[in-house]
Design a protein around this motif. Structure first.
Motif, mmCIF file in Angstrom:
data_model
loop_
_atom_site.group_PDB
_atom_site.id
_atom_site.type_symbol
_atom_site.label_atom_id
_atom_site.label_comp_id
_atom_site.label_asym_id
_atom_site.label_seq_id
_atom_site.Cartn_x
_atom_site.Cartn_y
_atom_site.Cartn_z
ATOM 1 N N LEU A 125 -13.098 -3.607 -2.806
ATOM 2 C CA LEU A 125 -11.509 -3.522 -2.868
ATOM 3 C C LEU A 125 -10.784 -4.896 -2.775
ATOM 4 C CD1 LEU A 125 -10.844 -0.403 -0.410
ATOM 5 C CD2 LEU A 125 -10.460 -0.624 -2.944
ATOM 6 N N LYS B 184 -10.788 5.679 -3.388
ATOM 7 C CA LYS B 184 -10.434 5.332 -1.973
ATOM 8 C C LYS B 184 -11.601 5.108 -1.163
ATOM 9 C CE LYS B 184 -6.192 8.216 -1.873
ATOM 10 N NZ LYS B 184 -5.387 9.288 -1.326
ATOM 11 N N ASP B 185 -12.998 5.588 -1.487
ATOM 12 C CA ASP B 185 -14.064 5.093 -0.679
ATOM 13 C C ASP B 185 -14.800 3.975 -1.181
ATOM 14 O OD1 ASP B 185 -15.047 6.469 -3.112
ATOM 15 O OD2 ASP B 185 -16.511 7.845 -2.116
ATOM 16 N N LEU C 143 -7.267 0.666 5.494
ATOM 17 C CA LEU C 143 -7.207 -0.025 4.128
ATOM 18 C C LEU C 143 -6.518 -1.246 4.606
ATOM 19 C CD1 LEU C 143 -6.324 2.548 1.301
ATOM 20 C CD2 LEU C 143 -8.308 1.251 1.716
ATOM 21 N N ASP D 172 -1.334 5.524 -4.451
ATOM 22 C CA ASP D 172 -1.687 7.055 -4.684
ATOM 23 C C ASP D 172 -0.798 7.731 -5.652
ATOM 24 O OD1 ASP D 172 -2.889 9.449 -3.903
ATOM 25 O OD2 ASP D 172 -2.056 9.719 -2.202
ATOM 26 N N LEU E 290 -5.024 4.208 -6.674
ATOM 27 C CA LEU E 290 -5.833 4.666 -5.646
ATOM 28 C C LEU E 290 -6.228 6.137 -5.636
ATOM 29 C CD1 LEU E 290 -7.458 2.787 -3.628
ATOM 30 C CD2 LEU E 290 -5.446 3.727 -1.787
ATOM 31 N N THR E 291 -7.286 6.471 -6.108
ATOM 32 C CA THR E 291 -7.453 7.998 -6.474
ATOM 33 C C THR E 291 -8.885 8.504 -5.821
ATOM 34 O OG1 THR E 291 -7.413 9.527 -8.091
ATOM 35 C CG2 THR E 291 -8.608 7.796 -8.679
ATOM 36 N N THR E 292 -8.943 9.651 -6.041
ATOM 37 C CA THR E 292 -10.065 10.494 -5.607
ATOM 38 C C THR E 292 -10.858 11.071 -6.684
ATOM 39 O OG1 THR E 292 -8.988 12.526 -4.808
ATOM 40 C CG2 THR E 292 -9.418 11.062 -3.297
ATOM 41 N N ASP F 242 0.595 5.186 0.203
ATOM 42 C CA ASP F 242 -0.391 6.588 0.322
ATOM 43 C C ASP F 242 0.508 7.389 1.328
ATOM 44 O OD1 ASP F 242 -2.631 8.166 1.548
ATOM 45 O OD2 ASP F 242 -3.397 7.403 -0.491
ATOM 46 N N LEU G 19 -5.223 6.401 6.514
ATOM 47 C CA LEU G 19 -5.724 5.597 5.451
ATOM 48 C C LEU G 19 -5.001 4.306 5.247
ATOM 49 C CD1 LEU G 19 -7.780 5.866 3.136
ATOM 50 C CD2 LEU G 19 -5.950 6.862 1.614
ATOM 51 N N ARG G 20 -3.813 4.418 5.197
ATOM 52 C CA ARG G 20 -2.994 3.355 4.981
ATOM 53 C C ARG G 20 -3.584 2.250 6.023
ATOM 54 N NH1 ARG G 20 1.685 6.279 4.888
ATOM 55 N NH2 ARG G 20 2.379 5.066 6.681
ATOM 56 N N LEU H 37 0.853 -1.314 -0.100
ATOM 57 C CA LEU H 37 -0.011 -0.098 -0.133
ATOM 58 C C LEU H 37 0.891 1.252 0.192
ATOM 59 C CD1 LEU H 37 -2.876 -0.705 2.595
ATOM 60 C CD2 LEU H 37 -3.129 -0.308 0.130
#
Length: 218
Positions: free
Chosen positions: A118, A111-112, A24, A61, A88-90, A15, A20-21, A13
């Motif tokens: 996922l 990301k959501d 996740l 990210d 992994l984006t927004t 980011d 957040l990491r 991962l």
């Protein structure tokens, strides 16, 4: 739940947000099918983690300090046998996502996304599939560097079987799943996929999936 003896997918991962990491990691490892073998806060750490751990998949990210995700993707895609690389984006990073598409990223996830989605995406990536969050597909379509599919004569020469392969590919299916669905060997499916990419004038499975979604070609 993971069956006894089942091999877990090894994941890195990347980011810059530690919280957040951590979140996740908990979500992805919950049912035992995915193992987060390393975390990275920037592109340099990602490159080091991939070099040391040789994961099956990396979720990256694109916007990170120092060496950003795009620079790391560009480097990783020159390595022999790199992991499957998913962005992994927004919603507000279209330019970064378009650049990652051009580089040849294997998947695009938000990301959501729901935890189950996922996990499934990571498993499909590890199996060789192309993964696109449905909510981001429409945003990527205008950035696809091919002619508009309805004006692209290459679509007209896809055979019925090639359209079947494209349909399954567009749903994120790896070659093994396409082979099982169509009752073909994986070698035959690999050949079909290569032919479809050539006829569509695209470079990878993600771009082919985007074309398929754009025209509903099957």
């Amino acid at each position: 739940m993971r069956l006894p003896g089942e091999v877990r997918v090894r994941l890195v991962l990347a980011d810059d947000e530690a919280l957040l990491r951590r979140g996740l990691k908990v979500l992805l490892e919950a049912d035992g099918r995915v193992q987060v073998v390393a975390e990275a806060a920037d592109g340099a750490e990602l490159l080091d983690a991939v070099r040391r751990h040789r994961p099956d998949v990396a979720l990256v990210d694109v916007q990170m300090p120092g060496v950003d995700g795009l620079a790391a993707l560009r480097e990783l895609l020159t390595w022999p046998d790199p992991p499957a690389l998913a962005v992994l984006t927004t919603f507000d990073l279209d330019d970064y996502v378009a650049a990652a598409l051009d580089l040849g990223a294997h998947g695009f996830l938000l990301k959501d996304a729901e935890p189950d989605a996922l996990v499934r995406a990571v498993l499909d990536l590890a199996a060789g599939g192309a993964v696109l969050d449905p909510r981001i597909t429409a945003r990527l379509l205008p950035r696809l560097r091919v002619a508009k599919p309805r004006e692209n004569p290459h679509l007209d020469v896809l055979s019925a079987r090639e359209r079947q392969v494209l349909a399954l590919l567009a749903n994120g299916q790896p070659n093994s799943a396409i082979a099982a669905e169509l009752k073909l060997s994986e070698a035959t499916v690999k050949s079909y996929v290569s032919t479809v990419l050539t006829k569509l004038g695209v470079e990878n499975r993600v771009q082919a999936a985007l074309v398929a979604h754009q025209v509903n070609a099957w």
